[in-house]
Design an enzyme around this catalytic site. Structure first.
Site, short mmCIF file in Angstrom:
data_model
loop_
_atom_site.label_atom_id
_atom_site.label_comp_id
_atom_site.label_asym_id
_atom_site.label_seq_id
_atom_site.Cartn_x
_atom_site.Cartn_y
_atom_site.Cartn_z
N ARG A 234 8.71 5.07 1.40
CA ARG A 234 8.43 5.46 2.79
C ARG A 234 8.05 6.93 2.79
O ARG A 234 8.61 7.73 2.03
CB ARG A 234 9.63 5.23 3.70
CG ARG A 234 9.86 3.79 4.09
CD ARG A 234 8.76 3.23 5.01
NE ARG A 234 9.02 1.86 5.43
CZ ARG A 234 8.56 0.79 4.79
NH1 ARG A 234 7.83 0.92 3.71
NH2 ARG A 234 8.83 -0.42 5.26
N GLU A 263 2.29 8.45 9.02
CA GLU A 263 1.26 7.42 8.85
C GLU A 263 1.06 6.56 10.09
O GLU A 263 0.01 5.95 10.25
CB GLU A 263 1.60 6.52 7.66
CG GLU A 263 2.79 5.59 7.87
CD GLU A 263 2.99 4.63 6.70
OE1 GLU A 263 3.05 5.10 5.55
OE2 GLU A 263 3.09 3.41 6.96
N HIS A 295 -0.91 2.39 2.83
CA HIS A 295 0.20 1.42 2.89
C HIS A 295 -0.30 0.01 2.54
O HIS A 295 -0.17 -0.92 3.34
CB HIS A 295 0.85 1.44 4.27
CG HIS A 295 2.30 1.04 4.23
ND1 HIS A 295 3.26 1.69 4.95
CD2 HIS A 295 2.96 0.07 3.55
CE1 HIS A 295 4.43 1.13 4.72
NE2 HIS A 295 4.26 0.14 3.87
#
Ligand code: NAI
Length: 349
Positions: A234, A263, A295
């Protein structure tokens, strides 16, 4: 049962619709991210299904509860975007998909290492311009290099398997050591030893109050000059501003990230016609030794099929009053590094 599915793309619909043939739920898809502004879309839906960048803080959860929602079903393993304490207080069970394909993320992690090391991103651009010079593309053998794995859970264990096969020396750091990793030759050490001794460090721990900005200025400085840092966990496990300084100084040799602290404002959308306002992100893009993806570590057919099926199974389990193994227990009260309480919204990636 009516389920409001937030942050949906065409691929989510494809896999959820296919899995839903065995469940027959009424799935209503929203492209919007869940936030305070969009929470009212879920009015009247007993279940709300969300993904990694949907915001489920206290204010959103209160709106959902008032609108009749009684279950939150995450289509992800990570749950740092949900205020679990508020969910518990509002009697909103939260279920997730803890293991859909650790292979997907582990294989992608190693792809980032290899791509950065052998500078595939630069080679691809060069050959398209008929530039076949090798100058600047020099890499190193992975064989014999030391890789430090922070978090040896499902994904970290798969990374250990792959790297053991490549002949890497493996160091690990985790609150709960894994015998499987030890059998593959991984040696557990404290975090400082791992950082000082590794050519490559890869992050596979969840984002928690304890791991928020785990890789800060002081810890980045412990890494040997020229080392590589990979983050597919993360974004906020890394302190982005500190990473940029380490890159500018030439201390950090390579950075590969599939996740980014802020993000939620960028990833999963086509912003190619817009001026991106995030200056830290734009600065990261300027380094030749940085590889960023949006991602996509999880993004394989196998993973999407497993996510869809497990999400619907979790919902059925709760709806039928069963004990769902994938329900997230409410958290103990967290403490920050400085001893004060951490407010959960501060940690939303
Ligand atoms: P997992 O729960 O199986 O493993 C996490 C490991 O981290 C556990 O062994 C745990 O003990 C360890 N850990 C927790 N706190 C730690 C700390 N302070 N220091 C060191 N180790 C610590 O989780 P899994 O499935 O391996 O996933 C790891 C993370 O990867 C997820 O939390 C998620 O944030 C991220 N992820 C990213 C994806 C992507 O597409 N890029 C997709 C799926 C997960």
């Amino acid at each position: 049962m009516k389920i409001a599915v937030f942050s949906t793309k065409a691929y989510d619909r494809e896999f959820l619709d296919r899995a839903n043939r065995d469940f027959g739920y009424e799935l209503v898809y929203f492209e919007s991210r869940l936030s305070e502004e969009t929470a009212n879309l879920a009015q009247g839906f007993s279940t709300v299904c969300l993904f990694v960048n949907d915001i489920a803080d206290r204010a959103v959860l209160q709106r959902l509860r008032a609108g009749g929602t009684s279950l939150l079903a995450l289509r992800s393993a990570g749950f740092n975007n949900v205020d679990l304490k508020a969910a518990a207080e509002l009697s909103l069970p939260v279920v997730r998909v803890p293991a859909y394909s650790p292979y997907a993320v582990a294989e992608y992690t190693v792809a980032l290492m290899l791509g950065l090391n052998r500078k595939l991103h630069r080679a691809w651009q060069r050959t398209r311009e008929n530039n076949f010079s090798l100058q600047g593309l020099l890499g190193f053998d992975m064989h014999g290099k030391t890789v430090g794995i922070i978090g040896t859970g499902r994904i970290g264990t798969r990374v250990t398997h792959i790297l053991a096969g490549m002949g890497c020396r493996l160091l690990g750091h985790d609150l709960k050591p894994s015998q499987e990793c030890e059998k593959l030759g991984l040696r557990y050490v404290d975090l400082e030893t791992l950082l000082r001794s590794s050519h490559i460090v890869t992050l596979h721990c969840p984002l928690t109050p304890e791991t928020f900005h785990l890789m800060d200025e002081a810890r980045l400085a412990l890494m040997p000059p020229g080392a590589m840092l990979i983050n597919t966990s993360r974004g906020a496990v890394l302190d982005t501003a500190a990473v940029i300084q380490a890159l500018k100084r030439g201390h950090l040799g390579f950075l590969g990230i599939d996740v980014y602290e802020q993000e939620a404002d960028l990833f999963f959308e086509d912003l190619s016609d817009q001026v991106v306002q995030d200056d830290l992100f734009q600065r990261l893009l300027t380094f030749p030794n940085v590889f960023i993806s949006g991602h996509q570590g999880f993004f394989t057919r196998e993973a999407l099929a497993a996510i869809a099926r497990t999400t619907l199974e979790n919902i059925r389990c709760i709806a039928e009053g069963g004990v769902c193994d994938n329900a997230i227990p409410p958290p103990p009260v967290p403490k920050s590094k400085k001893g004060g309480q951490v407010k959960f919204p501060d940690l939303i990636a």
